[in-house]
Motif scaffolding. Structure first.
Motif, PDB file in Angstrom:
ATOM      1  N   GLU A  39       0.830  -1.208   0.000  1.00  0.00           N
ATOM      2  CA  GLU A  39       0.000   0.000   0.000  1.00  0.00           C
ATOM      3  C   GLU A  39       0.865   1.259   0.000  1.00  0.00           C
ATOM      4  O   GLU A  39       0.562   2.233  -0.700  1.00  0.00           O
ATOM      5  CB  GLU A  39      -0.927  -0.008   1.217  1.00  0.00           C
ATOM      6  N   LYS A  40       1.953   1.232   0.777  1.00  0.00           N
ATOM      7  CA  LYS A  40       2.859   2.375   0.813  1.00  0.00           C
ATOM      8  C   LYS A  40       3.535   2.572  -0.537  1.00  0.00           C
ATOM      9  O   LYS A  40       3.628   3.706  -1.045  1.00  0.00           O
ATOM     10  CB  LYS A  40       3.910   2.163   1.905  1.00  0.00           C
ATOM     11  N   ASP A  41       4.008   1.471  -1.133  1.00  0.00           N
ATOM     12  CA  ASP A  41       4.635   1.577  -2.445  1.00  0.00           C
ATOM     13  C   ASP A  41       3.643   2.094  -3.485  1.00  0.00           C
ATOM     14  O   ASP A  41       4.002   2.893  -4.364  1.00  0.00           O
ATOM     15  CB  ASP A  41       5.171   0.211  -2.882  1.00  0.00           C
ATOM     16  N   ALA A  42       2.392   1.622  -3.386  1.00  0.00           N
ATOM     17  CA  ALA A  42       1.375   2.086  -4.329  1.00  0.00           C
ATOM     18  C   ALA A  42       1.128   3.577  -4.174  1.00  0.00           C
ATOM     19  O   ALA A  42       1.029   4.319  -5.158  1.00  0.00           O
ATOM     20  CB  ALA A  42       0.080   1.308  -4.099  1.00  0.00           C
ATOM     21  N   GLU A  43       1.062   4.049  -2.920  1.00  0.00           N
ATOM     22  CA  GLU A  43       0.846   5.468  -2.668  1.00  0.00           C
ATOM     23  C   GLU A  43       2.000   6.297  -3.214  1.00  0.00           C
ATOM     24  O   GLU A  43       1.798   7.312  -3.898  1.00  0.00           O
ATOM     25  CB  GLU A  43       0.684   5.701  -1.167  1.00  0.00           C
ATOM     26  N   GLU A  44       3.227   5.865  -2.927  1.00  0.00           N
ATOM     27  CA  GLU A  44       4.396   6.600  -3.418  1.00  0.00           C
ATOM     28  C   GLU A  44       4.480   6.540  -4.941  1.00  0.00           C
ATOM     29  O   GLU A  44       4.855   7.519  -5.598  1.00  0.00           O
ATOM     30  CB  GLU A  44       5.665   6.024  -2.796  1.00  0.00           C
ATOM     31  N   GLY A  45       4.125   5.369  -5.502  1.00  0.00           N
ATOM     32  CA  GLY A  45       4.159   5.233  -6.952  1.00  0.00           C
ATOM     33  C   GLY A  45       3.165   6.150  -7.638  1.00  0.00           C
ATOM     34  O   GLY A  45       3.482   6.788  -8.646  1.00  0.00           O
ATOM     35  N   LYS A 281       1.964 -18.745 -14.059  1.00  0.00           N
ATOM     36  CA  LYS A 281       0.742 -17.949 -14.088  1.00  0.00           C
ATOM     37  C   LYS A 281       1.071 -16.509 -13.706  1.00  0.00           C
ATOM     38  O   LYS A 281       1.660 -16.243 -12.663  1.00  0.00           O
ATOM     39  CB  LYS A 281      -0.299 -18.535 -13.129  1.00  0.00           C
ATOM     40  N   VAL A 282       0.661 -15.563 -14.573  1.00  0.00           N
ATOM     41  CA  VAL A 282       0.898 -14.150 -14.307  1.00  0.00           C
ATOM     42  C   VAL A 282      -0.181 -13.637 -13.354  1.00  0.00           C
ATOM     43  O   VAL A 282      -1.353 -13.611 -13.688  1.00  0.00           O
ATOM     44  CB  VAL A 282       0.887 -13.325 -15.609  1.00  0.00           C
ATOM     45  N   MET A 283       0.259 -13.226 -12.165  1.00  0.00           N
ATOM     46  CA  MET A 283      -0.679 -12.682 -11.186  1.00  0.00           C
ATOM     47  C   MET A 283      -0.859 -11.173 -11.388  1.00  0.00           C
ATOM     48  O   MET A 283      -1.915 -10.618 -11.083  1.00  0.00           O
ATOM     49  CB  MET A 283      -0.172 -12.955  -9.768  1.00  0.00           C
ATOM     50  N   CYS A 284       0.201 -10.499 -11.905  1.00  0.00           N
ATOM     51  CA  CYS A 284       0.127  -9.064 -12.173  1.00  0.00           C
ATOM     52  C   CYS A 284       1.073  -8.769 -13.333  1.00  0.00           C
ATOM     53  O   CYS A 284       2.284  -8.967 -13.203  1.00  0.00           O
ATOM     54  CB  CYS A 284       0.526  -8.260 -10.929  1.00  0.00           C
ATOM     55  N   ASP A 333      -2.634   2.035 -13.838  1.00  0.00           N
ATOM     56  CA  ASP A 333      -3.398   0.787 -13.901  1.00  0.00           C
ATOM     57  C   ASP A 333      -2.628  -0.354 -13.249  1.00  0.00           C
ATOM     58  O   ASP A 333      -3.219  -1.210 -12.563  1.00  0.00           O
ATOM     59  CB  ASP A 333      -3.718   0.446 -15.356  1.00  0.00           C
ATOM     60  N   TYR A 334      -1.328  -0.374 -13.482  1.00  0.00           N
ATOM     61  CA  TYR A 334      -0.495  -1.417 -12.876  1.00  0.00           C
ATOM     62  C   TYR A 334      -0.615  -1.395 -11.355  1.00  0.00           C
ATOM     63  O   TYR A 334      -0.755  -2.446 -10.707  1.00  0.00           O
ATOM     64  CB  TYR A 334       0.955  -1.178 -13.297  1.00  0.00           C
ATOM     65  N   ILE A 335      -0.583  -0.164 -10.791  1.00  0.00           N
ATOM     66  CA  ILE A 335      -0.633  -0.039  -9.336  1.00  0.00           C
ATOM     67  C   ILE A 335      -2.047  -0.206  -8.802  1.00  0.00           C
ATOM     68  O   ILE A 335      -2.292  -0.994  -7.877  1.00  0.00           O
ATOM     69  CB  ILE A 335      -0.062   1.333  -8.909  1.00  0.00           C
ATOM     70  N   SER A 336      -2.984   0.549  -9.399  1.00  0.00           N
ATOM     71  CA  SER A 336      -4.334   0.627  -8.824  1.00  0.00           C
ATOM     72  C   SER A 336      -5.210  -0.559  -9.176  1.00  0.00           C
ATOM     73  O   SER A 336      -6.126  -0.897  -8.416  1.00  0.00           O
ATOM     74  CB  SER A 336      -5.020   1.918  -9.308  1.00  0.00           C
ATOM     75  N   VAL A 337      -4.957  -1.162 -10.318  1.00  0.00           N
ATOM     76  CA  VAL A 337      -5.846  -2.247 -10.771  1.00  0.00           C
ATOM     77  C   VAL A 337      -5.183  -3.607 -10.598  1.00  0.00           C
ATOM     78  O   VAL A 337      -5.596  -4.420  -9.766  1.00  0.00           O
ATOM     79  CB  VAL A 337      -6.253  -2.014 -12.241  1.00  0.00           C
ATOM     80  N   TYR A 338      -4.116  -3.814 -11.359  1.00  0.00           N
ATOM     81  CA  TYR A 338      -3.551  -5.159 -11.406  1.00  0.00           C
ATOM     82  C   TYR A 338      -2.858  -5.541 -10.097  1.00  0.00           C
ATOM     83  O   TYR A 338      -3.164  -6.585  -9.501  1.00  0.00           O
ATOM     84  CB  TYR A 338      -2.562  -5.259 -12.569  1.00  0.00           C
ATOM     85  N   GLN A 339      -1.927  -4.699  -9.649  1.00  0.00           N
ATOM     86  CA  GLN A 339      -1.180  -5.056  -8.448  1.00  0.00           C
ATOM     87  C   GLN A 339      -2.078  -5.056  -7.212  1.00  0.00           C
ATOM     88  O   GLN A 339      -1.983  -5.963  -6.377  1.00  0.00           O
ATOM     89  CB  GLN A 339      -0.007  -4.089  -8.245  1.00  0.00           C
ATOM     90  N   THR A 340      -2.937  -4.055  -7.096  1.00  0.00           N
ATOM     91  CA  THR A 340      -3.836  -3.999  -5.939  1.00  0.00           C
ATOM     92  C   THR A 340      -4.733  -5.222  -5.900  1.00  0.00           C
ATOM     93  O   THR A 340      -4.953  -5.813  -4.823  1.00  0.00           O
ATOM     94  CB  THR A 340      -4.687  -2.719  -6.001  1.00  0.00           C
TER      95      THR A 340
END
Length: 495
Positions: A39-45, A281-284, A333-340
């Motif tokens: 979550e911290k990495d996503a916020e900073e990203g 299998k690709v998770m993200c 999208d990578y941060i907010s959709v796929y990775q999250t």
């Protein structure tokens, strides 16, 4: 024998339940570790992408100004270069003029000295010519007498000695005795005198020309010095203006470099695979994979020319700003959709496994304790409680394993992160929890089986006791048989 088995399996179930509780509690810490740092990495990203978008807005706003500034700067470079060439030529002319002036001064000094040295000769020659001038009629007569007989003189030379020499002596001109050709001698003296006069007069003319040259050179040198001084000032001002222009261009170029670095950082974000990154299998998906899917294999953040090469403006690699925006959107999208989504899915699956393990461990602990109490003094309530808790613990533990197998609890996607920024270490966890829930499920199932067997045996013994008691209480005609004693509650029938 059944009591011995129940005792052993109860102890094993208690141990497995304690291990499960420990593994479950530590797993919660690991789950929160993954959740918090992601979550911290996503916020900073996302903040970095906001900064990237702001930089793109500024670049787009200043793009026209930059291109116009490049043209102006390029023209300024040409003008500056021409100014340097002109200044260099001016310096060359200045030093050539200075050299010429110095040479003129040297020639002037030499001519002046020569005039001073020839003044006496000039005066002497002038005086000689003045003395010779009265003799010129005699020279003509000498020539005439030489060509005809002269009354009273045998030869022209005799006439010369008798008449002309005394006259010359009176004029202060001494003619040597060996002179036999008066005209030639006089003409030579006149030529020598005139040569002395001409040398002196030529020196005067040369000196006058040298003075003019010096004056002109000094004026030209003074003008050149003024022009050079002004040229140096103009060149310095032009250099300063070019430096200011270059600094202004550098703002845009530095912005391009920063945006390019931000895009490259986003493009370097990896894809996350299952089974600790080693699965199939690709998770993200990675940012590059997202862009490839959306725009194809030829996507580039650089603006390309007709040859497919990066466009270069003023030495700056030029960005395709729209494609850079696409990279920023892909990063969002990578941060907010796929990775999250991938992190949430794994966190929830881990919590599901841990929750079932904790519930199964508590029930298993209760079942194991009641199993030991049943061995000490068996009763219906104790054995039933042990059996029920054991069955429920076994079912929940088995369900936890089913959840784990469906969500890949043998190899998670995201590792825990430890340490500080710049020195992070990553470690995959879940192995202890996997072992704990498998052991708990196996032991709980065995405990449930054994507890059920002991409970059934206990129920059968209780029915036998009840039947014997009923038979003893019924009236009979036959002689009353000796009553049979009922077994105690801790009878070994359950064994």
């Amino acid at each position: 024998m059944k009591k011995v088995l129940l005792t052993i399996i109860s102890v094993c179930l208690i141990a497995a339940s304690i291990f499960g509780l420990f593994a479950g509690v530590s797993s919660i810490s690991d789950i929160m570790n993954v959740k918090e740092y992601k979550e911290k990495d996503a916020e900073e990203g996302l903040e970095s992408i906001d900064t990237l978008d702001a930089g793109l807005d500024q670049l787009q706003e200043n793009e026209g100004t930059y291109l116009a500034g490049v043209d102006t700067y390029t023209a300024g470079l040409v003008s500056y270069s021409e100014g340097k060439s002109t200044l260099s030529a001016g310096y060359a002319a200045y030093y050539a003029g200075k050299k010429q002036l110095e040479e003129g001064k040297a020639a002037y000094a030499a001519g002046k000295k020569q005039i001073e040295d020839n003044t006496a000769a000039y005066n002497e020659g002038k005086a000689t010519l003045a003395k010779i001038e009265p003799l010129m009629p005699y020279v003509d007569q000498y020539v005439e007498f030489r060509n005809s007989n002269l009354a009273g003189f045998s030869t022209a030379q005799a006439w010369f000695i008798a008449v002309v020499r005394p006259v010359a002596a009176n004029l202060g001109l001494s003619i040597p005795d060996d002179v036999t050709d008066l005209p030639a001698y006089i003409q030579q003296m006149v030529a020598d005198g005139k040569a002395q006069l001409k040398q002196y007069e030529d020196g005067l003319a040369q000196l006058a020309e040298a003075e003019k040259t010096i004056a002109a050179g000094e004026a030209q040198l003074a003008d050149a010095e003024k022009q050079l001084a002004q040229g140096e000032v103009d060149l310095a001002n032009g250099g300063n203006q070019l430096a200011d222009g270059k600094q202004q261009l550098s703002v845009f170029e530095d912005g391009c470099a920063q945006v390019a670095a931000g895009c490259e950082l986003l493009l370097s974000q990896p894809a996350y695979m299952n089974d600790e990154g080693n699965g199939d299998k690709v998770m993200c998906p990675s940012v590059a994979d997202i862009l490839k899917e959306r725009y194809g294999d030829n996507f580039s953040i650089w603006e390309l020319d007709d040859n497919g090469e990066i466009r270069v403006v003023n030495g700056c690699q030029y960005l395709n700003l729209e494609n850079c925006r696409a990279v920023g959107q892909a990063g969002r999208d990578y941060i907010s959709v796929y990775q999250t989504a991938a992190v949430t899915k794994e966190v929830m699956s881990r919590l599901g496994v841990v929750a079932t393990m904790l519930i199964a461990s508590v029930l298993g602990l209760i079942a194991g304790l009641f199993g030991i109490l049943s061995v000490i003094r068996i009763s219906k309530g104790k054995i039933v409680t042990a059996s029920v808790c054991g069955i429920i613990s076994a079912v929940i533990a088995a369900a936890g394993n089913v959840i784990g197998m469906l969500t890949g609890y043998t190899g998670y996607t995201f590792a825990c992160r430890y340490g500080e920024a710049g020195a992070y270490t990553y470690e995959f966890t879940g192995h202890t929890q996997f072992v704990a829930i498998v052991i708990l499920a196996v032991v709980a199932i065995l405990f449930a089986i054994i507890a059920c067997v002991v409970s059934s045996a206990y129920k059968r013994s209780q029915k036998a006791v009840t039947a014997q008691a009923a038979a003893a209480a019924a009236p009979v005609a036959a002689p009353v048989a000796e009553p049979v004693a009922a077994p105690a509650a801790d009878d070994k029938t359950a064994e």
